[in-house]
Design a protein around this motif. Sequence first.
Motif, mmCIF file in Angstrom:
data_model
loop_
_atom_site.group_PDB
_atom_site.id
_atom_site.type_symbol
_atom_site.label_atom_id
_atom_site.label_comp_id
_atom_site.label_asym_id
_atom_site.label_seq_id
_atom_site.Cartn_x
_atom_site.Cartn_y
_atom_site.Cartn_z
ATOM 1 N N MET A 109 25.471 43.869 40.025
ATOM 2 C CA MET A 109 24.295 44.589 39.542
ATOM 3 C C MET A 109 24.047 45.837 40.392
ATOM 4 S SD MET A 109 21.576 41.666 38.303
ATOM 5 C CE MET A 109 20.612 42.811 37.313
ATOM 6 N N TYR A 110 24.181 45.689 41.703
ATOM 7 C CA TYR A 110 24.003 46.847 42.586
ATOM 8 C C TYR A 110 25.063 47.916 42.322
ATOM 9 C CZ TYR A 110 20.499 44.358 45.374
ATOM 10 O OH TYR A 110 19.363 43.700 45.780
ATOM 11 N N GLN A 111 26.251 47.476 41.869
ATOM 12 C CA GLN A 111 27.308 48.430 41.543
ATOM 13 C C GLN A 111 27.128 49.053 40.157
ATOM 14 O OE1 GLN A 111 31.373 47.123 42.311
ATOM 15 N NE2 GLN A 111 30.666 45.745 43.920
ATOM 16 N N GLY A 112 26.184 48.542 39.397
ATOM 17 C CA GLY A 112 25.906 49.085 38.078
ATOM 18 C C GLY A 112 26.768 48.519 36.965
ATOM 19 N N VAL A 113 27.495 47.438 37.233
ATOM 20 C CA VAL A 113 28.350 46.827 36.200
ATOM 21 C C VAL A 113 27.518 45.931 35.285
ATOM 22 C CG1 VAL A 113 30.375 45.389 35.751
ATOM 23 C CG2 VAL A 113 30.322 46.892 37.756
ATOM 24 N N ILE A 114 26.696 45.071 35.880
ATOM 25 C CA ILE A 114 25.826 44.168 35.114
ATOM 26 C C ILE A 114 24.456 44.825 34.959
ATOM 27 C CG2 ILE A 114 24.690 41.908 35.069
ATOM 28 C CD1 ILE A 114 27.026 40.807 36.700
ATOM 29 N N ASN A 115 23.961 44.888 33.737
ATOM 30 C CA ASN A 115 22.676 45.542 33.459
ATOM 31 C C ASN A 115 21.497 44.589 33.582
ATOM 32 O OD1 ASN A 115 24.810 46.762 31.173
ATOM 33 N ND2 ASN A 115 23.782 48.286 32.439
ATOM 34 N N PHE A 116 21.652 43.371 33.078
ATOM 35 C CA PHE A 116 20.580 42.364 33.132
ATOM 36 C C PHE A 116 21.192 41.028 33.538
ATOM 37 C CE2 PHE A 116 19.246 45.348 29.823
ATOM 38 C CZ PHE A 116 17.933 45.630 30.178
ATOM 39 N N THR A 117 20.387 40.213 34.218
ATOM 40 C CA THR A 117 20.761 38.818 34.423
ATOM 41 C C THR A 117 19.541 37.956 34.117
ATOM 42 O OG1 THR A 117 21.866 37.243 35.890
ATOM 43 C CG2 THR A 117 20.190 38.667 36.896
ATOM 44 N N LEU A 118 19.761 36.824 33.499
ATOM 45 C CA LEU A 118 18.682 35.919 33.087
ATOM 46 C C LEU A 118 18.690 34.714 34.017
ATOM 47 C CD1 LEU A 118 19.188 36.130 29.222
ATOM 48 C CD2 LEU A 118 17.634 37.440 30.658
#
Length: 348
Positions: free
Chosen positions: A296-305
């Motif tokens: 997420m910090y790298q910008g690959v994952i946009n959201f996590t639930l």
Amino acid sequence: MKGVFEIAVTMKELAEKLGVSRATVDRALHNRSGVHPQVAEQIRQLAKEMGFTPNRAGRILAARKQPLKIIYVVPQIGNEFFYAVEEGAQAAARELEDFGVSVICKPVRAYHAEEHIKAVQELMEEDFGALCLSTVDEPQIRDCIDELTKKGVAVVTVNNDLSGSRRLFYIGCDYYEAGSTAAGLFSNINHEKLNFLIVSGTRQMTNHIQRLTGFVDTMNNNRQNYEIVAQMQVNENEESAYDAARQILIQHPEINCVYMTSAAIAGVCKAIIDLKKDDSLHVISFDDVETVRRYMYQGVINFTLCQDPWTQGYKAVHMLFDYFVDDRHNVPENYITKTIIKIRENLD
């Protein structure tokens, strides 16, 4: 209903009413052996009619003399999510240790049905009061749960339910709702058509299936213009997940969305980065674990639930303690944790 100033019914009064000893009443109300089933049922029925309420404070003090040993079987080998489940369970045990509560964790590998079955079967000869279990949906596991229940062990399913078994209650996420939430997030993406790569786990885990079912149902109900272009099933093997994801993304350049319902997240994200697609793909995953945070910090994952694993472990122990203190009279209802949406900006 009893009046405010009316004296509570005692076990002595119940005994005199039925012409039995106080010890017999005590055994019947505490589900102990030595009382004829018909007599025990008469005692419990009369206690209910007369409004008998056991002294909870006294029972809590008595719990010190009857230690409650809880076994936790969690698939934390290869799945960092379950570290937080164990931490929550041990935190609750520390709070209740003065009352004889202890938690022993038995880690198993994620998604390995044979190992889960063996771990539960080995427990059949051990002496303990309750079992918290997060496992695969296999007939042998259900048989073990039923057998343990017959022996008086309280079995709780954590994180992944086994409905239809004789488990006491379930604590964890509403996975269908989580899948529906993921669909709602994807629906806000400004694309003429959403083309998906679905990354799912073993079908032996009902939560993975429910995450996908809730997602598909909501996408269809919203009449979203979408297509599941490819679907890959993975376990915790990051290398094989990388190879499969890389091949699919090369073969299908039209894919613009990735929905990951399970583990092996690092392998999939590494494939996305290596193909330089991290700026063109919209990616949703599950849980707040170190691997997810990194991408997420790298910008690959946009959201996590997220589904609050610490609370799952913590609440299960406290709910079991209350159940035993109340002499197993009140079966707890299922406890559903909230689905929490996280983005890079609110991870901390």
